[in-house]
Scaffold this motif. Structure first.
Motif, PDB file in Angstrom:
ATOM      1  N   GLY A 177       0.810  -1.210   0.000  1.00 24.57           N
ATOM      2  CA  GLY A 177       0.000   0.000   0.000  1.00 24.57           C
ATOM      3  C   GLY A 177       0.847   1.265   0.000  1.00 24.57           C
ATOM      4  O   GLY A 177       0.598   2.189  -0.779  1.00 24.57           O
ATOM      5  N   ALA A 237      -6.605   4.935  -2.442  1.00 26.56           N
ATOM      6  CA  ALA A 237      -6.781   4.312  -1.129  1.00 26.56           C
ATOM      7  C   ALA A 237      -8.018   3.422  -1.110  1.00 26.56           C
ATOM      8  O   ALA A 237      -7.991   2.302  -0.590  1.00 26.56           O
ATOM      9  CB  ALA A 237      -6.879   5.388  -0.047  1.00 26.56           C
ATOM     10  N   MET A 238      -9.109   3.926  -1.685  1.00 26.99           N
ATOM     11  CA  MET A 238     -10.335   3.130  -1.728  1.00 26.99           C
ATOM     12  C   MET A 238     -10.171   1.901  -2.621  1.00 26.99           C
ATOM     13  O   MET A 238     -10.653   0.811  -2.306  1.00 26.99           O
ATOM     14  CB  MET A 238     -11.499   3.979  -2.234  1.00 26.99           C
ATOM     15  CG  MET A 238     -11.900   5.113  -1.307  1.00 26.99           C
ATOM     16  SD  MET A 238     -12.443   4.517   0.330  1.00 26.99           S
ATOM     17  CE  MET A 238     -10.946   4.775   1.316  1.00 26.99           C
ATOM     18  N   SER A 239      -9.477   2.082  -3.731  1.00 25.27           N
ATOM     19  CA  SER A 239      -9.249   0.958  -4.641  1.00 25.27           C
ATOM     20  C   SER A 239      -8.382  -0.114  -3.990  1.00 25.27           C
ATOM     21  O   SER A 239      -8.654  -1.315  -4.116  1.00 25.27           O
ATOM     22  CB  SER A 239      -8.586   1.461  -5.922  1.00 25.27           C
ATOM     23  OG  SER A 239      -8.269   0.387  -6.785  1.00 25.27           O
ATOM     24  N   ALA A 245      -8.095  -0.706  -0.761  1.00 30.67           N
ATOM     25  CA  ALA A 245      -8.862  -1.370   0.290  1.00 30.67           C
ATOM     26  C   ALA A 245      -9.820  -2.396  -0.300  1.00 30.67           C
ATOM     27  O   ALA A 245      -9.898  -3.534   0.160  1.00 30.67           O
ATOM     28  CB  ALA A 245      -9.632  -0.332   1.108  1.00 30.67           C
ATOM     29  N   TYR A 291      -9.367  -6.442   0.050  1.00 26.18           N
ATOM     30  CA  TYR A 291     -10.422  -7.162   0.763  1.00 26.18           C
ATOM     31  C   TYR A 291     -10.973  -8.304  -0.089  1.00 26.18           C
ATOM     32  O   TYR A 291     -11.121  -9.433   0.387  1.00 26.18           O
ATOM     33  CB  TYR A 291     -11.548  -6.203   1.143  1.00 26.18           C
ATOM     34  CG  TYR A 291     -12.672  -6.881   1.897  1.00 26.18           C
ATOM     35  CD1 TYR A 291     -12.587  -7.092   3.271  1.00 26.18           C
ATOM     36  CD2 TYR A 291     -13.808  -7.340   1.235  1.00 26.18           C
ATOM     37  CE1 TYR A 291     -13.603  -7.729   3.964  1.00 26.18           C
ATOM     38  CE2 TYR A 291     -14.831  -7.983   1.924  1.00 26.18           C
ATOM     39  CZ  TYR A 291     -14.717  -8.172   3.279  1.00 26.18           C
ATOM     40  OH  TYR A 291     -15.724  -8.813   3.955  1.00 26.18           O
ATOM     41  N   ALA A 320      -7.312  -5.182   4.227  1.00 19.36           N
ATOM     42  CA  ALA A 320      -7.928  -4.027   3.569  1.00 19.36           C
ATOM     43  C   ALA A 320      -7.583  -2.736   4.308  1.00 19.36           C
ATOM     44  O   ALA A 320      -7.229  -1.725   3.688  1.00 19.36           O
ATOM     45  CB  ALA A 320      -9.438  -4.207   3.496  1.00 19.36           C
ATOM     46  N   SER A 373      -3.867  -1.850   3.816  1.00 19.94           N
ATOM     47  CA  SER A 373      -3.593  -1.343   2.477  1.00 19.94           C
ATOM     48  C   SER A 373      -4.107   0.081   2.303  1.00 19.94           C
ATOM     49  O   SER A 373      -3.429   0.938   1.748  1.00 19.94           O
ATOM     50  CB  SER A 373      -4.237  -2.250   1.424  1.00 19.94           C
ATOM     51  OG  SER A 373      -3.615  -3.511   1.406  1.00 19.94           O
ATOM     52  N   CYS A 374      -5.332   0.339   2.777  1.00 21.15           N
ATOM     53  CA  CYS A 374      -5.933   1.669   2.654  1.00 21.15           C
ATOM     54  C   CYS A 374      -5.112   2.707   3.423  1.00 21.15           C
ATOM     55  O   CYS A 374      -4.763   3.765   2.889  1.00 21.15           O
ATOM     56  CB  CYS A 374      -7.367   1.651   3.161  1.00 21.15           C
ATOM     57  SG  CYS A 374      -8.199   3.243   3.092  1.00 21.15           S
ATOM     58  N   ALA A 429      -2.687   5.717   1.762  1.00 17.65           N
ATOM     59  CA  ALA A 429      -2.913   7.131   2.056  1.00 17.65           C
ATOM     60  C   ALA A 429      -1.667   7.768   2.671  1.00 17.65           C
ATOM     61  O   ALA A 429      -1.288   8.893   2.306  1.00 17.65           O
ATOM     62  CB  ALA A 429      -4.108   7.278   2.996  1.00 17.65           C
TER      63      ALA A 429
END
Length: 233
Positions: free
Chosen positions: A25, A62-64, A66, A70, A151, A154-155, A159
């Motif tokens: 991440g 970040a959303m991608s 996560a 997941y 998840a 990684s998020c 970030a």
């Protein structure tokens, strides 16, 4: 009260799950955000547009990360659960055959047949599904899939990594965004690679060089594309 003489050891493999997700991440956050900033800057965008693009890339990335982590790790967890369910059914249907199967595994690993049978019998009496999951299926506590943990790691790490080139780009003079962002991001990547390698027990120099090389390549290609399309437009 008797004191326990059990020797407790901590191994690096115990951190492999969260360490992989966190390093991936943070590395992706630095590389993708720095490449995005450098590419947009090379296209001739204003300082404000560069920062806005970087913030959008940070949030989307970040959303991608996560969601992707997941889904990926959850698929692994689903596979592990399915294998364990099948193993439970086999243990209920024919425990003696499963005991012989486990003993054969221990024989292949070097135990005498009589001792292997004794070990299989005692382990199955203690925790049959645990023994088969670990020694037959290769599912251990250190490597078990944890989707939510992966998840989140990684998020958060994406970030955190993305904030580094963003901070540099925001502080750099408008005419010096590319060299400042690229240079500092490569330094961040080398540091991250070295720290991750040390945490995993690998060569610090090799770990730093790997991420430095691929980060430089990604930024160079993105800058070239930005310059090309910026000129065309």
């Amino acid at each position: 009260m008797r004191s326990s003489n059990r020797h407790i050891e901590r191994h690096r493999t115990e951190r492999i799950g969260w360490l992989r997700a966190a390093v991936l991440g943070a590395n992706d956050g630095i590389v993708s955000t720095a490449s995005l900033v450098v590419g947009v800057a090379a296209a001739g965008a204003s300082h404000g547009s560069i920062l806005l693009t970087g913030v959008a890339g940070l949030v989307a990335g970040a959303m991608s990360m996560a969601a992707g982590e997941y889904v990926s790790v959850h698929s692994q967890a689903d596979t592990e659960d399915a294998d364990l369910s099948r193993e439970r059914a086999e243990l209920e249907a024919n425990p003696l055959a499963e005991q012989r199967e486990l003993a054969a595994i221990y024989v292949d690993r070097g135990l005498e047949p009589a001792l292997a049978r004794q070990v299989a019998e005692q382990l199955m009496a203690h925790d049959a599904i645990g023994a088969h999951g670990r020694d037959e299926l290769g599912i251990s506590e250190a490597h078990v899939a944890r989707p939510v943990q992966a998840a989140f790691a990684s998020c958060a790490s994406f970030a955190a990594g993305a904030l580094l080139p963003m901070a540099v780009a925001a502080a750099a003079p408008a005419t010096q965004v590319i060299p400042w962002t690229a240079g500092m991001s490569l330094a961040f990547l080398a540091l991250l690679g070295g720290v991750a390698a040390r945490a995993g027990g690998a060569s610090v120099l090799a770990g730093a060089w790997r991420v430095f090389f691929w980060g430089a390549l990604a930024m160079a290609i993105t800058a070239g594309v930005g310059r090309l399309f910026g000129t065309v437009v």
